[in-house]
Design an enzyme around this catalytic site. Structure first.
Site, PDB file in Angstrom:
ATOM      1  N   LYS A  28      -4.117   0.902 -16.762  1.00 33.41           N
ATOM      2  CA  LYS A  28      -4.138  -0.503 -16.353  1.00 33.41           C
ATOM      3  C   LYS A  28      -3.783  -1.415 -17.529  1.00 33.41           C
ATOM      4  CE  LYS A  28      -7.479   0.637 -12.781  1.00 33.41           C
ATOM      5  NZ  LYS A  28      -8.924   0.820 -12.494  1.00 33.41           N
ATOM      6  N   GLY A  88     -12.385   0.855  -4.278  1.00 26.98           N
ATOM      7  CA  GLY A  88     -12.911   0.953  -2.920  1.00 26.98           C
ATOM      8  C   GLY A  88     -11.799   0.785  -1.899  1.00 26.98           C
ATOM      9  N   ARG A  90      -1.057  15.109   3.800  1.00 19.87           N
ATOM     10  CA  ARG A  90      -0.970  16.515   3.436  1.00 19.87           C
ATOM     11  C   ARG A  90      -1.612  17.397   4.494  1.00 19.87           C
ATOM     12  NH1 ARG A  90      -3.145  17.515  -2.475  1.00 19.87           N
ATOM     13  NH2 ARG A  90      -4.558  15.915  -1.685  1.00 19.87           N
ATOM     14  N   ARG A  91      -2.738  16.926   5.038  1.00 15.46           N
ATOM     15  CA  ARG A  91      -3.481  17.734   6.001  1.00 15.46           C
ATOM     16  C   ARG A  91      -3.553  17.030   7.354  1.00 15.46           C
ATOM     17  NH1 ARG A  91      -8.122  19.220   1.687  1.00 15.46           N
ATOM     18  NH2 ARG A  91      -7.247  17.298   0.836  1.00 15.46           N
ATOM     19  N   GLY A  97      -8.127  -3.353  -8.371  1.00 22.17           N
ATOM     20  CA  GLY A  97      -8.336  -3.375  -6.922  1.00 22.17           C
ATOM     21  C   GLY A  97      -7.975  -4.679  -6.253  1.00 22.17           C
ATOM     22  N   GLU A 125       0.069  -4.934  -6.774  1.00 19.70           N
ATOM     23  CA  GLU A 125      -1.176  -5.658  -7.089  1.00 19.70           C
ATOM     24  C   GLU A 125      -2.380  -4.734  -7.086  1.00 19.70           C
ATOM     25  OE1 GLU A 125      -3.116  -8.171  -8.515  1.00 19.70           O
ATOM     26  OE2 GLU A 125      -1.736  -9.539  -7.517  1.00 19.70           O
ATOM     27  N   VAL A 143      -7.977   4.523   1.051  1.00 18.38           N
ATOM     28  CA  VAL A 143      -7.215   3.277   1.054  1.00 18.38           C
ATOM     29  C   VAL A 143      -6.245   3.246   2.236  1.00 18.38           C
ATOM     30  CG1 VAL A 143      -5.576   1.839  -0.216  1.00 18.38           C
ATOM     31  CG2 VAL A 143      -7.421   3.014  -1.442  1.00 18.38           C
ATOM     32  N   VAL A 188      -3.998  -2.470 -10.348  1.00 24.02           N
ATOM     33  CA  VAL A 188      -4.897  -2.933 -11.407  1.00 24.02           C
ATOM     34  C   VAL A 188      -6.030  -3.760 -10.805  1.00 24.02           C
ATOM     35  CG1 VAL A 188      -5.098  -4.224 -13.559  1.00 24.02           C
ATOM     36  CG2 VAL A 188      -2.966  -3.037 -13.025  1.00 24.02           C
ATOM     37  N   ILE A 219      -8.741  -7.694  -6.966  1.00 22.93           N
ATOM     38  CA  ILE A 219      -8.635  -8.927  -7.744  1.00 22.93           C
ATOM     39  C   ILE A 219      -7.173  -9.321  -7.918  1.00 22.93           C
ATOM     40  CG2 ILE A 219      -9.308 -10.105  -9.861  1.00 22.93           C
ATOM     41  CD1 ILE A 219     -11.323  -7.873 -10.370  1.00 22.93           C
TER      42      ILE A 219
END
Lengths: 430, 430
Positions: free
Chosen positions: B207, B306, B48-49, B136, B131, B17, B134, B138
């Site tokens: 959610k 996604g 982190r990496r 993604g 937003e 993301v 919950v 939508i």
């Protein structure tokens, strides 16, 4: 934390929607106050016919002088649910001049004069909200304008008129013809006595203009929207659609061209595959399908009209506008920075389903195919069906411009072997 | 009108993301600036990496010291896409203390500590938007919180986990068993190596807590949500569902009790009629069905997960939060004024589909029916099917409380003639 001086709301119009807004403002006063942070008070209701009894609306609030009401100076928010261009336009402008923000459900006015009204709101530092103007209760303006503010919308495909969806759904499910389905819609109250605005696509075109404007950050006026009604759709068209695994819907389609440099907006009946989420939108429901770069495919579904649903959208806006008043700010105004050109219908690229009545003799298909080829329209499938010296030829094309298709059809009509063009239907949502 | 000093954004996490957020901030910088009214600048990216190459993210912005980044003091907005409880919680709190607003996609954290985080945001006069937490891409939080702010939500019924919907859809369409469908989901990347959070309903429960809180203006914590996974759903259950004209979905259900005085939130597999709009939500898509007093029935549909879809939601929030910063205001915070009690699962009232393996001899049905009657559970239909001295009995009940149903099942298990309770499935969406 609650402020005690109430925010004052003037209601213009007290018909099906207005009376429901007034009712909910009374019955849900505590909830509204909690959500806004201050009580809201109905300060006046302007109507044309004060003699009609309006349950729940105190008689002393009712006036026939809408202009005086919006000029009072103590009104925080004007809710306009009169509809039509005038006097709504002048009243809204006057409201801004006298310090009020405006919540409107007026699609015709917003589609025609949205830019000027937004400018007036901005000049006076006030809000203009109109969630109820498109697809009734379905949250659509706010998601497009705010939730997708970080995304790039490429297409909006909507069933935005409940009357026509009811009629088309009825034709699809019962095999009824247009007139029969319209009669039933009228009898059930889904269609008005004069259904022109719905069945000729004027209502949907106004909504398409508003949606395209917001989706593409570009001014799109009603005149920019190509419009075709659905009164010519026949039972035979539905039969053809079924053979293709499709149904027929009256769609409002707002598209960004593939090169991103222009947009189009149009309303017309179209075949869409049964597998498309819009295909299963039944009865008088509305739904809007949005395709964007990052979010992908979204759909918003719900009742597109009616007193209560429209009131829900109006009240959602009222809460937002009241909250803005309290915090001394305004929400997002018009966003037209992209200023993309709106291309004419001829530039629209899509697929077509064409039914021809032709002579049943050798060589006809070759003639027809040649005409398509000459106009640069590539054929996907052809289905030929003979009957007593006559035959029908059903051609489904690949993607082609509307101009190329129009040229093709004009040339087909001139062929001796083509007795008639029975129907031309666009194929969308694939 | 454009301010030239850019708003500074710190990105915490640069995985699927985060990297998409960074990419869009760069490629769509002009659009974002136009929509916000000022340019936005990526001021730092905590990972982190740091050795992992991140295409499009300038190396000089990358840091492993997330705490120092949120403490810089010049950050306007912190975007948190790390996930999990810690260090996300401390980083968000620290961000508020140092003057930043926060956009988060962290459902687990919001479900567990939403109230405390909202309080911290309010204390420092900053925004907390989520937003993306919950469903993604939508738009759901904003419509529930703002568009429906003038309405009364009675029920939220959602498919909010794409992995489980993919598995159940596969079982439905191919007749596959749970394990086979899970294996395919894993192979295609729809399920993680350890699918527990999805298939046991933990993800959906988080959610549900967030949705219930917003829908009912009431604090609902993860612990308040009843949770049942979908690993026990069998091909036989789908066959039973089909006989009833239903399919099976893992649903998050948030309900206001009929008397309005309490709410419930739960996640479990359930049968829903094929005619319900949620039944046709295929593959890994999500959809949330909302029922409210005035708006009626609404549905929001789209990709629930996604990188790109989630980034779309994050960026929509980022635009809103940046606009609020510019106008010196904040958006709506937590709304928990209704403070309704959250009832336990036993109080939930719904219908049930129960499959029993029973002895194939006279009087069994009478015995079983007596047990239902003794527990006050009214039977709608019974279907009996014999096979070699064994028989199956399928009972569908009228609406009854979960407590009454549990008591019934316990008593049924004690009957000699009942060999086993093959399955119990709730029936929703009717």
């Amino acid at each position: 934390m609650m402020r005690t001086r109430p925010l004052k709301v003037a209601l213009l119009g007290c018909g099906v929607v207005g009376s429901e807004v007034a009712r909910i403002m009374t019955t849900h006063a505590d909830d509204l106050a909690a959500r806004i942070g201050a009580p809201v008070e109905l300060a006046g209701v302007a109507v044309r016919r004060p003699d009609r009894v309006r349950e729940g609306v105190p008689a002393e609030l009712v006036t026939t002088d809408a202009t005086a009401l919006v000029k009072r100076g103590d009104i925080d928010v004007v809710v306009e649910v009169i509809g039509g261009i005038e006097p709504a336009r002048t009243l809204i402008t006057t409201a801004f001049e006298h310090g009020a923000s405006v919540v409107s459900a007026n699609k015709a006015l917003l589609a025609q004069d949205g830019a000027a009204l937004h400018a007036a709101a901005e000049e006076h530092g006030r809000d203009l909200y109109y969630e109820a103007a498109v697809a009734g209760a379905i949250p659509l303006i706010r998601p497009l304008r705010e939730s997708l503010a970080g995304d790039k919308v490429n297409r909006v495909l909507g069933i935005v008129n409940g009357t026509t969806n009811f009629i088309l759904d009825k034709m699809d499910s019962t095999g009824a013809g247009y007139q029969e389905a319209l009669d039933e819609a009228t009898a059930l109250g889904y269609a008005e006595a004069d259904p022109t605005a719905d069945v000729e696509g004027f209502d949907a075109a106004a909504k398409a203009a508003i949606l395209a404007g917001i989706a593409f950050h570009t001014r799109v006026r009603l005149d920019d929207v190509y419009r075709e009604g659905m009164t010519e759709v026949t039972a035979a068209d539905f039969a053809s659609a079924k053979e293709m695994g499709c149904t027929i819907k009256l769609l409002a389609i707002c598209e960004r061209a593939r090169d991103g440099a222009s947009v189009t907006a149009r309303v017309h009946p179209a075949m869409i595959p049964l597998s498309h989420p819009l295909a299963s939108v039944r009865g008088a429901y509305n739904a809007v399908f949005v395709e964007s770069d990052a979010a992908g495919q979204l759909m918003f579904y719900g009742p597109g009209a009616g007193g209560s649903p429209t009131a829900s959208a109006v009240l959602g806006d009222l809460v937002a506008v009241c909250r803005n008043r309290l915090s001394g700010t305004t929400g997002p105004g018009e966003s037209a920075y992209a200023a993309l050109p709106v291309s004419p219908m001829g530039d629209v690229v899509t697929r077509y389903h064409i039914s021809l009545d032709v002579a049943d003799k050798p060589g006809v298909l070759a003639q027809v195919a040649t005409v398509f080829a000459e106009h640069g329209v590539s054929i996907d499938t052809v289905r030929q069906q003979g009957k007593d010296g006559e035959a029908s030829l059903v051609v489904v094309t690949h993607r082609a411009s509307d101009a190329a298709l129009s040229g093709t059809v004009e040339a087909l009509r001139k062929l001796d072997t083509v007795r008639g063009v029975a129907s031309i239907m666009r194929v969308e949502g694939e």
